[in-house]
Design a protein around this motif. Structure first.
Motif, PDB file in Angstrom:
ATOM      1  N   LEU A  21     -18.362 -16.360 -27.205  1.00 12.56           N
ATOM      2  CA  LEU A  21     -19.457 -15.719 -27.904  1.00 12.56           C
ATOM      3  C   LEU A  21     -20.597 -15.374 -26.952  1.00 12.56           C
ATOM      4  O   LEU A  21     -21.310 -14.388 -27.149  1.00 12.56           O
ATOM      5  CB  LEU A  21     -19.976 -16.637 -29.026  1.00 12.56           C
ATOM      6  N   LEU A  22     -20.768 -16.183 -25.921  1.00 13.36           N
ATOM      7  CA  LEU A  22     -21.861 -15.968 -24.977  1.00 13.36           C
ATOM      8  C   LEU A  22     -21.485 -14.991 -23.870  1.00 13.36           C
ATOM      9  O   LEU A  22     -22.365 -14.282 -23.354  1.00 13.36           O
ATOM     10  CB  LEU A  22     -22.277 -17.308 -24.368  1.00 13.36           C
ATOM     11  N   MET A  23     -20.231 -14.926 -23.497  1.00 12.10           N
ATOM     12  CA  MET A  23     -19.825 -14.088 -22.384  1.00 12.10           C
ATOM     13  C   MET A  23     -20.149 -12.603 -22.588  1.00 12.10           C
ATOM     14  O   MET A  23     -20.538 -11.920 -21.635  1.00 12.10           O
ATOM     15  CB  MET A  23     -18.335 -14.279 -22.092  1.00 12.10           C
ATOM     16  N   PRO A  24     -19.997 -12.029 -23.794  1.00 12.88           N
ATOM     17  CA  PRO A  24     -20.404 -10.630 -23.962  1.00 12.88           C
ATOM     18  C   PRO A  24     -21.883 -10.400 -23.689  1.00 12.88           C
ATOM     19  O   PRO A  24     -22.275  -9.337 -23.201  1.00 12.88           O
ATOM     20  CB  PRO A  24     -20.061 -10.338 -25.429  1.00 12.88           C
ATOM     21  N   VAL A  25     -22.708 -11.396 -23.997  1.00 18.36           N
ATOM     22  CA  VAL A  25     -24.143 -11.290 -23.717  1.00 18.36           C
ATOM     23  C   VAL A  25     -24.372 -11.251 -22.208  1.00 18.36           C
ATOM     24  O   VAL A  25     -25.151 -10.435 -21.695  1.00 18.36           O
ATOM     25  CB  VAL A  25     -24.904 -12.462 -24.357  1.00 18.36           C
ATOM     26  N   ILE A  26     -23.684 -12.129 -21.489  1.00 18.69           N
ATOM     27  CA  ILE A  26     -23.812 -12.156 -20.031  1.00 18.69           C
ATOM     28  C   ILE A  26     -23.288 -10.854 -19.435  1.00 18.69           C
ATOM     29  O   ILE A  26     -23.883 -10.291 -18.508  1.00 18.69           O
ATOM     30  CB  ILE A  26     -23.059 -13.366 -19.453  1.00 18.69           C
ATOM     31  N   ALA A  27     -22.188 -10.349 -19.980  1.00 17.71           N
ATOM     32  CA  ALA A  27     -21.622  -9.094 -19.489  1.00 17.71           C
ATOM     33  C   ALA A  27     -22.579  -7.929 -19.713  1.00 17.71           C
ATOM     34  O   ALA A  27     -22.640  -6.990 -18.910  1.00 17.71           O
ATOM     35  CB  ALA A  27     -20.290  -8.819 -20.187  1.00 17.71           C
ATOM     36  N   ARG A  28     -23.337  -7.975 -20.804  1.00 17.38           N
ATOM     37  CA  ARG A  28     -24.304  -6.911 -21.101  1.00 17.38           C
ATOM     38  C   ARG A  28     -25.488  -6.939 -20.153  1.00 17.38           C
ATOM     39  O   ARG A  28     -26.010  -5.895 -19.753  1.00 17.38           O
ATOM     40  CB  ARG A  28     -24.786  -7.057 -22.543  1.00 17.38           C
ATOM     41  N   VAL A  29     -25.911  -8.134 -19.796  1.00 17.96           N
ATOM     42  CA  VAL A  29     -27.085  -8.284 -18.936  1.00 17.96           C
ATOM     43  C   VAL A  29     -26.731  -8.098 -17.463  1.00 17.96           C
ATOM     44  O   VAL A  29     -27.465  -7.439 -16.719  1.00 17.96           O
ATOM     45  CB  VAL A  29     -27.743  -9.663 -19.156  1.00 17.96           C
ATOM     46  N   ALA A  30     -25.618  -8.685 -17.056  1.00 22.63           N
ATOM     47  CA  ALA A  30     -25.235  -8.652 -15.644  1.00 22.63           C
ATOM     48  C   ALA A  30     -24.304  -7.485 -15.368  1.00 22.63           C
ATOM     49  O   ALA A  30     -23.739  -6.866 -16.261  1.00 22.63           O
ATOM     50  CB  ALA A  30     -24.554  -9.963 -15.258  1.00 22.63           C
ATOM     51  N   SER A  31     -24.134  -7.198 -14.106  1.00 20.07           N
ATOM     52  CA  SER A  31     -23.151  -6.209 -13.687  1.00 20.07           C
ATOM     53  C   SER A  31     -21.760  -6.829 -13.745  1.00 20.07           C
ATOM     54  O   SER A  31     -21.596  -8.006 -14.062  1.00 20.07           O
ATOM     55  CB  SER A  31     -23.456  -5.758 -12.260  1.00 20.07           C
ATOM     56  N   GLY A  32     -20.759  -6.023 -13.433  1.00 19.15           N
ATOM     57  CA  GLY A  32     -19.403  -6.557 -13.388  1.00 19.15           C
ATOM     58  C   GLY A  32     -19.274  -7.681 -12.386  1.00 19.15           C
ATOM     59  O   GLY A  32     -18.590  -8.678 -12.621  1.00 19.15           O
ATOM     60  N   SER A  33     -19.969  -7.556 -11.265  1.00 23.62           N
ATOM     61  CA  SER A  33     -19.922  -8.599 -10.244  1.00 23.62           C
ATOM     62  C   SER A  33     -20.573  -9.882 -10.743  1.00 23.62           C
ATOM     63  O   SER A  33     -20.097 -10.985 -10.477  1.00 23.62           O
ATOM     64  CB  SER A  33     -20.638  -8.126  -8.976  1.00 23.62           C
ATOM     65  N   GLY A  34     -21.685  -9.728 -11.470  1.00 22.95           N
ATOM     66  CA  GLY A  34     -22.355 -10.909 -12.011  1.00 22.95           C
ATOM     67  C   GLY A  34     -21.504 -11.599 -13.052  1.00 22.95           C
ATOM     68  O   GLY A  34     -21.413 -12.826 -13.074  1.00 22.95           O
ATOM     69  N   TRP A  35     -20.887 -10.836 -13.911  1.00 24.11           N
ATOM     70  CA  TRP A  35     -20.043 -11.404 -14.962  1.00 24.11           C
ATOM     71  C   TRP A  35     -18.870 -12.157 -14.350  1.00 24.11           C
ATOM     72  O   TRP A  35     -18.566 -13.282 -14.750  1.00 24.11           O
ATOM     73  CB  TRP A  35     -19.546 -10.295 -15.870  1.00 24.11           C
ATOM     74  N   SER A  36     -18.223 -11.525 -13.389  1.00 24.57           N
ATOM     75  CA  SER A  36     -17.059 -12.170 -12.775  1.00 24.57           C
ATOM     76  C   SER A  36     -17.459 -13.419 -12.003  1.00 24.57           C
ATOM     77  O   SER A  36     -16.704 -14.392 -11.943  1.00 24.57           O
ATOM     78  CB  SER A  36     -16.333 -11.188 -11.850  1.00 24.57           C
ATOM     79  N   SER A  37     -18.642 -13.418 -11.423  1.00 22.02           N
ATOM     80  CA  SER A  37     -19.103 -14.586 -10.683  1.00 22.02           C
ATOM     81  C   SER A  37     -19.358 -15.761 -11.616  1.00 22.02           C
ATOM     82  O   SER A  37     -19.056 -16.907 -11.286  1.00 22.02           O
ATOM     83  CB  SER A  37     -20.380 -14.246  -9.904  1.00 22.02           C
ATOM     84  N   VAL A  38     -19.922 -15.473 -12.794  1.00 25.11           N
ATOM     85  CA  VAL A  38     -20.145 -16.527 -13.783  1.00 25.11           C
ATOM     86  C   VAL A  38     -18.809 -17.107 -14.238  1.00 25.11           C
ATOM     87  O   VAL A  38     -18.644 -18.329 -14.360  1.00 25.11           O
ATOM     88  CB  VAL A  38     -20.935 -15.991 -14.989  1.00 25.11           C
ATOM     89  N   VAL A  39     -17.843 -16.232 -14.508  1.00 25.41           N
ATOM     90  CA  VAL A  39     -16.526 -16.691 -14.942  1.00 25.41           C
ATOM     91  C   VAL A  39     -15.857 -17.512 -13.843  1.00 25.41           C
ATOM     92  O   VAL A  39     -15.221 -18.541 -14.109  1.00 25.41           O
ATOM     93  CB  VAL A  39     -15.639 -15.497 -15.335  1.00 25.41           C
TER      94      VAL A  39
END
Length: 252
Positions: A21-39
């Protein structure tokens, strides 16, 4: 019986859904690189949490169920906390370092904080609640803190665009839940990781079980950090594996 049949399947499922539920929020705020780094940080932290759990998620429930007195259960939980804190000491810097190395430039600190917050979930008392047959222990001290952390972090991230707030809130919620559980269900017990030799002797007893846990978690957690480390700056979100819930295996 009905409480156990409904509580134990539903509560781990709720914990499993929360990160998604939270990951789409992070994906919206961050770039693809930021999202993948969090994951990637979450995946590395998942492996770290499995190291911290060692074999308690498997043998712990059985031993808790066999304990005949409150004192025996309290001593068992104290032993688990003692060994897990011993493992946590080297695990935290290691997962932070590995996640920072595989993360994309500009997101290394975020990935490291996510890995640390996820590794702290290895201190969860979920296995104890399963062993004593009390699903409400999972609710109050494991599931609820993590769900609240996600609910609080979601608007904070949307407003501030500061992704690092989620791992900080998650870590704080985990520590507070653990402290509340220990205060109520194992007060005055000897949970200190020192002397380390005592904890190491206890860890040897679960070496085989821990090895199986580590191999299974490594298989599930490796794709995300590997994909992130090998990708260029513009990581495609679709190529990164979905985050793994650290407690998906420990509550079964």
């Amino acid at each position: 019986v009905l409480r156990r049949l409904t509580g134990f399947p539903v509560l781990p499922l709720l914990s499993l859904v929360t990160p998604f539920l939270l990951m789409p929020v992070i994906a919206r705020v961050a770039s693809g690189s930021g999202w993948s780094s969090v994951v990637a940080g979450q995946a590395v932290g998942t492996f770290g949490a499995t190291v911290v759990f060692w074999g308690w998620n498997v043998v712990g429930p059985v031993q808790a169920a066999r304990a005949e007195t409150v004192e025996a259960r309290s001593a068992l939980y104290a032993a688990s906390l003692r060994t897990r804190l011993t493992l946590l000491l080297p695990v935290v810097p290691l997962v932070a370092l590995v996640s920072a190395l595989v993360a994309q430039p500009g997101f290394r600190l975020i990935a490291a904080s996510m890995a640390i917050a996820t590794a702290l979930l290895g201190l969860s008392p979920a296995w104890f609640g399963i062993g004593v047959g009390q699903p409400m222990l999972l609710l109050w001290y494991d599931t609820l803190p993590r769900v609240l952390a996600a609910l609080v972090a979601t608007p904070v991230i949307l407003v501030t665009r500061a992704i690092w707030t989620y791992p900080v809130i998650l870590a704080a919620a985990t520590v507070l839940g653990l402290a509340a559980f220990h205060r109520r269900h194992s007060p005055g017990s000897d949970w200190s990781p020192f002397p380390v030799s005592r904890a190491v002797a206890e860890l040897r007893e679960q070496g085989g079980t821990a090895g199986i846990n580590l191999v299974a978690t490594a298989y599930a957690s490796t794709p995300a950090p590997v994909a992130t480390a090998m990708s260029a700056g513009g990581t495609d979100r679709a190529t990164v594996a979905a985050p793994v819930n650290p407690l998906e295996s420990v509550t079964t």
